[in-house]
Each structure stands twice: as C-alpha cells, then as structure tokens.
Design a protein around this motif. Structure first.
Motif, PDB file in Angstrom:
ATOM      1  N   TYR A  33      -2.944  16.994   1.237  1.00  0.00           N
ATOM      2  CA  TYR A  33      -3.006  15.780   0.433  1.00  0.00           C
ATOM      3  C   TYR A  33      -4.441  15.283   0.301  1.00  0.00           C
ATOM      4  O   TYR A  33      -5.267  15.499   1.183  1.00  0.00           O
ATOM      5  N   TYR A  35      -6.021  11.406  -0.466  1.00  0.00           N
ATOM      6  CA  TYR A  35      -5.831   9.977  -0.671  1.00  0.00           C
ATOM      7  C   TYR A  35      -7.197   9.354  -0.867  1.00  0.00           C
ATOM      8  O   TYR A  35      -8.217   9.919  -0.465  1.00  0.00           O
ATOM      9  N   LYS A  42      -5.978  -0.892  -0.300  1.00  0.00           N
ATOM     10  CA  LYS A  42      -5.111  -0.040   0.505  1.00  0.00           C
ATOM     11  C   LYS A  42      -5.339   1.430   0.185  1.00  0.00           C
ATOM     12  O   LYS A  42      -5.994   1.784  -0.795  1.00  0.00           O
ATOM     13  N   PHE A  91      -9.778  10.598   1.693  1.00  0.00           N
ATOM     14  CA  PHE A  91      -9.195  11.196   2.883  1.00  0.00           C
ATOM     15  C   PHE A  91      -8.381  12.429   2.514  1.00  0.00           C
ATOM     16  O   PHE A  91      -7.582  12.397   1.581  1.00  0.00           O
ATOM     17  N   PHE A 105      -4.857  13.026   9.330  1.00  0.00           N
ATOM     18  CA  PHE A 105      -5.920  12.689   8.404  1.00  0.00           C
ATOM     19  C   PHE A 105      -7.286  13.106   8.919  1.00  0.00           C
ATOM     20  O   PHE A 105      -7.551  13.068  10.125  1.00  0.00           O
ATOM     21  N   GLY A 106      -8.147  13.475   7.989  1.00  0.00           N
ATOM     22  CA  GLY A 106      -9.540  13.696   8.328  1.00  0.00           C
ATOM     23  C   GLY A 106     -10.287  12.380   8.435  1.00  0.00           C
ATOM     24  O   GLY A 106      -9.728  11.304   8.199  1.00  0.00           O
ATOM     25  N   GLN A 107     -11.560  12.483   8.799  1.00  0.00           N
ATOM     26  CA  GLN A 107     -12.383  11.289   8.988  1.00  0.00           C
ATOM     27  C   GLN A 107     -12.806  10.655   7.664  1.00  0.00           C
ATOM     28  O   GLN A 107     -13.309   9.542   7.648  1.00  0.00           O
TER      29      GLN A 107
ATOM     30  N   PHE B  34       5.888   4.966   9.440  1.00  0.00           N
ATOM     31  CA  PHE B  34       4.736   5.296  10.268  1.00  0.00           C
ATOM     32  C   PHE B  34       3.822   4.074  10.387  1.00  0.00           C
ATOM     33  O   PHE B  34       3.733   3.257   9.465  1.00  0.00           O
ATOM     34  N   TYR B  36      -0.274   3.645  11.186  1.00  0.00           N
ATOM     35  CA  TYR B  36      -1.566   4.287  11.392  1.00  0.00           C
ATOM     36  C   TYR B  36      -2.600   3.214  11.725  1.00  0.00           C
ATOM     37  O   TYR B  36      -2.499   2.075  11.269  1.00  0.00           O
ATOM     38  N   GLN B  38      -6.862   2.453  11.782  1.00  0.00           N
ATOM     39  CA  GLN B  38      -8.164   2.894  11.279  1.00  0.00           C
ATOM     40  C   GLN B  38      -9.253   2.076  11.956  1.00  0.00           C
ATOM     41  O   GLN B  38      -9.383   0.878  11.689  1.00  0.00           O
ATOM     42  N   GLY B  43     -11.320   7.762  10.312  1.00  0.00           N
ATOM     43  CA  GLY B  43     -10.128   8.099   9.542  1.00  0.00           C
ATOM     44  C   GLY B  43      -8.904   7.405  10.086  1.00  0.00           C
ATOM     45  O   GLY B  43      -8.969   6.510  10.927  1.00  0.00           O
ATOM     46  N   LEU B  44      -7.765   7.814   9.592  1.00  0.00           N
ATOM     47  CA  LEU B  44      -6.482   7.225   9.982  1.00  0.00           C
ATOM     48  C   LEU B  44      -5.886   8.022  11.133  1.00  0.00           C
ATOM     49  O   LEU B  44      -5.776   9.245  11.068  1.00  0.00           O
ATOM     50  N   LEU B  46      -2.546   8.364  13.723  1.00  0.00           N
ATOM     51  CA  LEU B  46      -1.149   7.981  13.881  1.00  0.00           C
ATOM     52  C   LEU B  46      -0.950   7.227  15.185  1.00  0.00           C
ATOM     53  O   LEU B  46      -1.348   7.688  16.250  1.00  0.00           O
ATOM     54  N   PHE B  90      -2.175   0.153   9.322  1.00  0.00           N
ATOM     55  CA  PHE B  90      -1.433   0.419   8.091  1.00  0.00           C
ATOM     56  C   PHE B  90      -0.020   0.873   8.420  1.00  0.00           C
ATOM     57  O   PHE B  90       0.184   1.796   9.216  1.00  0.00           O
ATOM     58  N   LYS B 103       4.788  12.459   0.338  1.00  0.00           N
ATOM     59  CA  LYS B 103       3.554  11.679   0.425  1.00  0.00           C
ATOM     60  C   LYS B 103       3.839  10.356   1.113  1.00  0.00           C
ATOM     61  O   LYS B 103       4.979   9.905   1.191  1.00  0.00           O
ATOM     62  N   LEU B 104       2.777   9.734   1.605  1.00  0.00           N
ATOM     63  CA  LEU B 104       2.899   8.431   2.247  1.00  0.00           C
ATOM     64  C   LEU B 104       2.573   7.326   1.251  1.00  0.00           C
ATOM     65  O   LEU B 104       1.631   7.434   0.471  1.00  0.00           O
ATOM     66  N   PHE B 106       1.488   3.496   1.400  1.00  0.00           N
ATOM     67  CA  PHE B 106       0.911   2.601   2.386  1.00  0.00           C
ATOM     68  C   PHE B 106       1.074   1.140   2.004  1.00  0.00           C
ATOM     69  O   PHE B 106       1.093   0.773   0.827  1.00  0.00           O
ATOM     70  N   GLY B 107       1.142   0.301   3.043  1.00  0.00           N
ATOM     71  CA  GLY B 107       1.020  -1.123   2.837  1.00  0.00           C
ATOM     72  C   GLY B 107      -0.438  -1.497   2.660  1.00  0.00           C
ATOM     73  O   GLY B 107      -1.332  -0.660   2.711  1.00  0.00           O
ATOM     74  N   GLN B 108      -0.653  -2.782   2.458  1.00  0.00           N
ATOM     75  CA  GLN B 108      -1.996  -3.277   2.180  1.00  0.00           C
ATOM     76  C   GLN B 108      -2.915  -3.237   3.392  1.00  0.00           C
ATOM     77  O   GLN B 108      -4.129  -3.350   3.251  1.00  0.00           O
TER      78      GLN B 108
END
Lengths: 114, 116
Positions: A33, A35, A42, A91, A105-107, B34, B36, B38, B43-44, B46, B90, B103-104, B106-108
C-alpha cells in the motif's frame, strides 16, 4: 524484527518534476500500500497492490501517480509533474495474507514540492 | 462503507493519569479495528488490533481497547500516562470484506500531550 523500509526519508523537488519514492516491504507479505498524510491531516489511502497489479486506488490516485514492483522486492510510487499540493508524508505499508492481519508501515518519505 | 470517528483532536493528561482516547466506528459487517501510534517524525506503529477473538484487547506499552458493539466504539485506554506516551494516535478500520485489498480507513487522529 522485519520492517518496511522507505527511501529517501526526505525529498525536495521542484514543481513539475517527477519523483520516485521507494519502499522495500517485508519479504513474506503479499499486499502493498501507499498512503499519504498532508501536514496536520489524517492518513489517506492512495493505492493497494496485490499479485503484481493494482487492486484498488483512491480518487487521489489519478494519472499523475503510478506504482510498480520492478524486481520482486522493491515497491515504488512515481509522481509525475509534481504540484505544490503533493507535499506530504508518504507511507508505504505491507501486509500478510489473511483478513485479520495488520499492516506494517515504513517510516515515511517527506516530500516537499517547492 | 466503513468509517471511524475520533472524538477530540487533542487530549492532554497529567503524568500518571488515565488516558482515554475515543473512537467510534461505522460498519455494516463485523469490523476489524486497529489503533496505531505515530511518534514525532516517525511512521505508524501498531498498538493493538481487534479481530473478533476477544472484546478486550491488550496492546503494547500498557494500552488496551474494548470493543463495544452496542456503542459502536473501540476506545483506547491506559491506566497511567507516561511522558513517553505523547504522540498522535490513529484509530482505523479495515475495509474488508468490501475490498479484498483490506485497506485501512483512518480517523482524524488524536494528539496526546502528557504534562509532568
């Protein structure tokens, strides 16, 4: 622990130029993916890739964007003719097979278009 | 279509206080949810995931979340905040089975500040 790696971490480009953002997903993952996250907003889905083809893309992912998995390990996002509004954190993520598996996810790559 | 809403774009707590970050979802099928985190310039990562096995889910760093179908909620909690918990959080829902790609969405996001 395996991780998703992205290069470069920061890319500055002039408006109208093409950029390629690179990602190496986790080796046994099958879903990939991209993003993006515009500053202060967001995280938004761009595109998903499975079995060497795009499985879904968002409205953002227009003809300006393309993805490729050129060699079985890298996963790239190409942005043609960049615009100021393309400035964002991008990302890459990957996921194993299975409906309840989480995405890693990557950085991120911070793209700044000037 | 699925969606998530995070109530409160910014939450501030004192060190040692309870952390409560709110997430409500909308889904016509049992959701995969989920959380996440940050950290600045990262990055994100989990924190935890709900996949229908148990309604109370424990994650990393002492966080947990409870799935409440009647309230369509998946709030994130931690009994005692630490300075290192300051980050953006998130909530996300997978769009499976509507799309096999999963796919995910996401919220704000909620920015958590921890005061000494």
């Amino acid at each position: 622990e395996p991780e998703v790696t992205q290069t470069p971490s920061h890319q500055v480009t002039q408006m109208g130029q093409e950029v390629i953002l690179r990602c190496v997903p986790i080796s046994n993952h099958l879903y990939f993916y991209w993003y993006r996250q515009i500053l202060g907003q967001k995280v938004e889905f761009l595109v998903s890739f499975y079995n060497n083809e795009i499985s879904e893309k968002s409205e953002i992912f227009d003809d300006q964007f393309s993805v490729e998995r050129p060699d079985g390990s890298n996963f790239t996002l190409k942005i043609r003719s960049t615009k100021l509004e393309d400035s964002a954190m991008y990302f890459c993520a990957s996921r194993k097979q299975g409906v309840n598996t989480e995405a890693f996810f990557g950085q991120g790559t911070r793209l700044t278009v000037v | 279509a699925q969606s998530v809403t995070q109530l409160g774009s910014h939450v501030s707590v004192s060190e040692g206080a309870l952390v409560l970050l709110r997430c409500n979802y909308s889904s016509s099928v049992p959701p995969y949810l989920f959380w996440y985190v940050q950290y600045p310039n990262q990055g994100l990562q989990l924190l935890l995931k709900y996949t229908s096995a148990a309604t109370l889910v424990k994650g990393i760093n002492g966080f947990e979340a409870e799935f409440k179908k009647s309230e369509t909620s998946f709030h994130l909690t931690k009994p005692s905040a630490h300075m290192s918990d300051a980050a953006e959080y998130f909530c996300a829902v997978s769009d499976w089975p509507y799309n096999q790609g999963g796919k995910l969405i996401f919220g704000q996001g909620t920015e958590l500040s921890v005061k000494p």
